[in-house]
Design an enzyme around this catalytic site. Structure first.
Site, PDB file in Angstrom:
ATOM      1  CE  LYS A  86       1.004 -13.037-144.150  1.00 13.48           C
ATOM      2  NZ  LYS A  86      -0.295 -12.208-143.409  1.00 13.48           N
ATOM      3  CG  ASN A  87       0.908 -14.794-141.291  1.00 10.80           C
ATOM      4  OD1 ASN A  87       1.183 -13.697-141.618  1.00 10.80           O
ATOM      5  ND2 ASN A  87      -0.119 -15.868-141.197  1.00 10.80           N
ATOM      6  NE  ARG A 121      -8.067  -9.137-139.582  1.00 12.71           N
ATOM      7  CZ  ARG A 121      -8.480  -8.817-139.394  1.00 12.71           C
ATOM      8  NH1 ARG A 121      -9.502  -7.488-138.919  1.00 12.71           N
ATOM      9  NH2 ARG A 121      -8.712  -9.172-137.865  1.00 12.71           N
ATOM     10  CG  ASP A 136      -2.934 -18.755-143.798  1.00 10.96           C
ATOM     11  OD1 ASP A 136      -2.292 -18.302-142.018  1.00 10.96           O
ATOM     12  OD2 ASP A 136      -4.130 -18.498-143.313  1.00 10.96           O
TER      13      ASP A 136
HETATM   14  C1  EPZ Z   1      -3.414 -15.014-138.300  1.00 12.89           C
HETATM   15  O1  EPZ Z   1      -5.027 -14.231-138.114  1.00 12.89           O
HETATM   16  C2  EPZ Z   1      -3.131 -14.817-139.450  1.00 12.89           C
HETATM   17  N1  EPZ Z   1      -2.329 -13.210-139.364  1.00 12.89           N
HETATM   18  C3  EPZ Z   1      -4.004 -16.211-140.465  1.00 12.89           C
HETATM   19  O2  EPZ Z   1      -3.312 -15.877-141.972  1.00 12.89           O
HETATM   20  C4  EPZ Z   1      -4.121 -17.156-140.126  1.00 12.89           C
HETATM   21  O3  EPZ Z   1      -5.065 -17.429-141.383  1.00 12.89           O
HETATM   22  C5  EPZ Z   1      -5.150 -17.243-138.699  1.00 12.89           C
HETATM   23  O4  EPZ Z   1      -3.910 -16.865-137.559  1.00 12.89           O
HETATM   24  C6  EPZ Z   1      -5.793 -18.867-138.690  1.00 12.89           C
HETATM   25  O5  EPZ Z   1      -4.365 -19.050-138.549  1.00 12.89           O
HETATM   26  C7  EPZ Z   1      -1.525 -13.226-138.905  1.00 12.89           C
HETATM   27  O6  EPZ Z   1      -0.719 -13.575-138.311  1.00 12.89           O
HETATM   28  C8  EPZ Z   1      -0.920 -11.553-139.416  1.00 12.89           C
HETATM   29  P1  EPZ Z   1      -7.256 -15.315-135.526  1.00 12.89           P
HETATM   30  P2  EPZ Z   1      -5.192 -14.072-137.007  1.00 12.89           P
HETATM   31  O7  EPZ Z   1      -7.373 -14.412-134.345  1.00 12.89           O
HETATM   32  O8  EPZ Z   1      -4.434 -13.645-135.887  1.00 12.89           O
HETATM   33  C9  EPZ Z   1     -11.639 -15.525-134.779  1.00 12.89           C
HETATM   34  C10 EPZ Z   1      -2.883 -14.988-144.088  1.00 12.89           C
HETATM   35  O9  EPZ Z   1      -2.895 -15.371-144.965  1.00 12.89           O
HETATM   36  N2  EPZ Z   1     -11.591 -14.646-133.809  1.00 12.89           N
HETATM   37  O10 EPZ Z   1      -6.493 -17.352-135.063  1.00 12.89           O
HETATM   38  O11 EPZ Z   1      -6.869 -12.800-137.676  1.00 12.89           O
HETATM   39  C11 EPZ Z   1     -12.094 -15.367-135.602  1.00 12.89           C
HETATM   40  O12 EPZ Z   1     -13.353 -14.552-136.152  1.00 12.89           O
HETATM   41  C12 EPZ Z   1      -3.228 -14.176-143.440  1.00 12.89           C
HETATM   42  O13 EPZ Z   1      -1.634 -15.707-143.754  1.00 12.89           O
HETATM   43  C13 EPZ Z   1     -12.693 -14.040-132.923  1.00 12.89           C
HETATM   44  O14 EPZ Z   1     -13.828 -14.704-132.739  1.00 12.89           O
HETATM   45  O15 EPZ Z   1      -6.625 -15.581-136.343  1.00 12.89           O
HETATM   46  C14 EPZ Z   1     -11.613 -16.032-137.207  1.00 12.89           C
HETATM   47  O16 EPZ Z   1     -12.873 -16.725-136.563  1.00 12.89           O
HETATM   48  C15 EPZ Z   1      -5.274 -14.548-143.732  1.00 12.89           C
HETATM   49  N3  EPZ Z   1     -11.736 -13.546-132.320  1.00 12.89           N
HETATM   50  C16 EPZ Z   1     -10.103 -17.628-136.245  1.00 12.89           C
HETATM   51  O17 EPZ Z   1     -10.678 -16.254-134.137  1.00 12.89           O
HETATM   52  C17 EPZ Z   1     -10.676 -12.041-131.581  1.00 12.89           C
HETATM   53  O18 EPZ Z   1     -11.187 -11.594-131.183  1.00 12.89           O
HETATM   54  C18 EPZ Z   1      -8.972 -17.580-136.024  1.00 12.89           C
HETATM   55  O19 EPZ Z   1      -8.405 -15.821-135.341  1.00 12.89           O
HETATM   56  C19 EPZ Z   1     -10.268 -13.022-132.191  1.00 12.89           C
HETATM   57  C20 EPZ Z   1     -10.312 -14.121-133.412  1.00 12.89           C
END
Ligand code: EPZ
Length: 419
Positions: free
Chosen positions: A23-24, A93, A306
């Site tokens: 998916k990701n 999202r 995850d």
């Molecule tokens: C991706 O989300 C995945 N989703 C998530 O999977 C996964 O849990 C996550 O990466 C971490 O591995 C997809 O790929 C579609 P991040 P993403 O940006 O990109 C902070 C699932 O269950 N952050 O790495 O949103 C954020 O708040 C989903 O399949 C900022 O502060 O994850 C979080 O605490 C859930 N500012 C941390 O980074 C930003 O601009 C990780 O977020 C962006 C993120």
């Protein structure tokens, strides 16, 4: 979010099952297909609610999308709308991943803020900072973001304060046509980022370094059509392996890339699960009590957030006490409350959960609060005595294709009741 799974626990799962495409990986690559003035053919796209929402987003932007449940054709020749439909952003999202592609292709994008969700506030400040460093003017007004490149984009040095997966992906897409070189430092290293780089390079982009922490993008003029097979879903595969472990069974998952699952393999072995790794499959055998292990979620290649809920379900039946530390999201323990309602003994303090293993879990009514929490509750239900009813399973359908059918093929007693 209607629908429920009714599960009769107690049966050890036995047999083989295959993982779907990730998916990701599918979601960012679908967004990346907007960059090409032509048709991209994607193989291994899983039938998920999130994929169907992303398909709708692409169509609203002017792309033509044909999907038969495995193969997806995306023709983005006539991309004519830079406004991401807000109702779809609320549903998914990850639709914010089209922002980088629209900025690169149309030089402007308007999108609603993708609000928080059940696991955290999920800001996109790092995405927007990257766009600004590439020369875009970014304005945030009334819940909407408008980013525009008044001049041709220029390559830039971008340091990510946090190795955000989404920010890394969005900036890669935004930078493909930038004049000169863009360097993303402290980039996320997930396998899905490497898959995105491979797809972009097949389109004719010049991207290197994915998976190593520093990604370099040399700008090109235009991208052409191509085809690509999505990598297997390491999280779906790991979830199915834990299903074998938590039921004391023997489960083999095929069509996977074991190197993407090192952290989970190590933790399952530490817990006493027998894990046999072959070239593109992994088999778990679990015929004795699970031992407690500590889990700390970290950016890849650390233990994946995850898989944290699913491991918590397993640890709730382990011998001993596990400490689970969730360092990625600030609110990703809602499943602990539901597991406790099944008889688990979990204490949550901020980003730490203390899981005291109990000899058994009892079936009851529980609620899926997000995709992976829902998966954890299914796993707990498979191991619990009596009947467990998991409600709000549309959360689960967002990221797992026919998980009930896959588990039934392994001997699980699980039925879906649409709500
Ligand atoms: C991706 O989300 C995945 N989703 C998530 O999977 C996964 O849990 C996550 O990466 C971490 O591995 C997809 O790929 C579609 P991040 P993403 O940006 O990109 C902070 C699932 O269950 N952050 O790495 O949103 C954020 O708040 C989903 O399949 C900022 O502060 O994850 C979080 O605490 C859930 N500012 C941390 O980074 C930003 O601009 C990780 O977020 C962006 C993120």
């Amino acid at each position: 979010m209607g629908g429920k799974f009714i599960i009769m626990g107690g049966a050890p799962l036995e047999g083989e099952v295959s993982a779907n495409g990730a998916k990701n990986s599918a979601l960012p690559i679908m967004a990346a297909a907007l960059l090409a003035k032509g048709k991209s053919v994607l193989y291994g796209i899983p039938r998920l609610r999130d994929v169907m929402v992303m398909k709708k987003v692409l169509e609203c932007l002017g792309a033509k999308v044909n999907y038969n449940g495995r193969c997806m054709e995306i023709d983005a020749t006539r991309l004519n709308n830079h406004k991401v439909p807000p109702d779809l952003t609320r549903k998914l999202r990850a639709s914010n991943l089209v922002m980088g592609a629209l900025l690169a292709r149309l030089r402007k994008v308007t999108a609603a803020y993708p609000g928080g969700c059940d696991i955290g506030s999920r800001p996109i400040d790092l995405h927007l900072k990257g766009f600004q460093l590439l020369g875009a003017e970014v304005e945030e007004k009334g819940g909407y973001i408008h980013a525009e490149l008044k001049n041709p984009p220029v390559g830039s040095e971008i340091y990510l304060d946090y190795p955000s997966v989404g920010a890394t992906e969005n900036i890669m897409l935004a930078a493909v046509f930038s004049r000169g070189k863009t360097v993303i430092r402290n980039a996320a290293r997930e396998p899905e980022i490497i898959d995105l780089q491979n797809f972009l390079n097949k389109l004719g982009a010049k991207v290197r370094g994915a998976g190593m922490g520093t990604i370099v993008i040399e700008g090109v003029e235009e991208l052409k059509e191509t085809e690509h097979e999505i990598i297997p879903d390491r999280i779906e595969a790991a979830t199915l392996l834990v299903a074998g472990a938590i039921t004391g069974g023997r489960v083999k998952v095929n069509n996977i890339i074991p190197e993407h699952m090192e952290a989970v393999i190590v933790k399952l072995r530490e817990a006493g699960v027998e894990v046999a790794v072959q070239h593109n499959s992994i088999e778990v055998t679990c015929d004795e009590t699970i031992g407690a292990v500590n889990i700390k979620t970290l950016p890849y290649p650390g233990f994946p957030t995850d898989m944290q809920p699913q491991m918590m379900a397993l640890m709730s039946l382990a011998e001993g006490t596990s400490i689970i530390s969730e360092t990625i999201f600030e609110n990703r323990f809602k499943h602990a409350l539901e597991l406790n309602r099944m008889g688990a003994d979990i204490t949550v303090e901020g980003r730490i959960a203390v899981v005291k293993g109990v000899p058994k879990l009892s079936g009851t009514f529980v609620e899926a609060t997000d995709l992976r929490a829902g998966a954890a509750l299914i796993l707990a239900g498979l191991a619990a005595e009596d009947i467990t009813v998991v409600e709000n399973i549309r959360h689960i359908d967002r990221g797992y294709e026919d998980i009930d059918l896959k588990l039934r093929a392994l001997g699980a007693k699980i039925v879906r009741v649409d709500g």
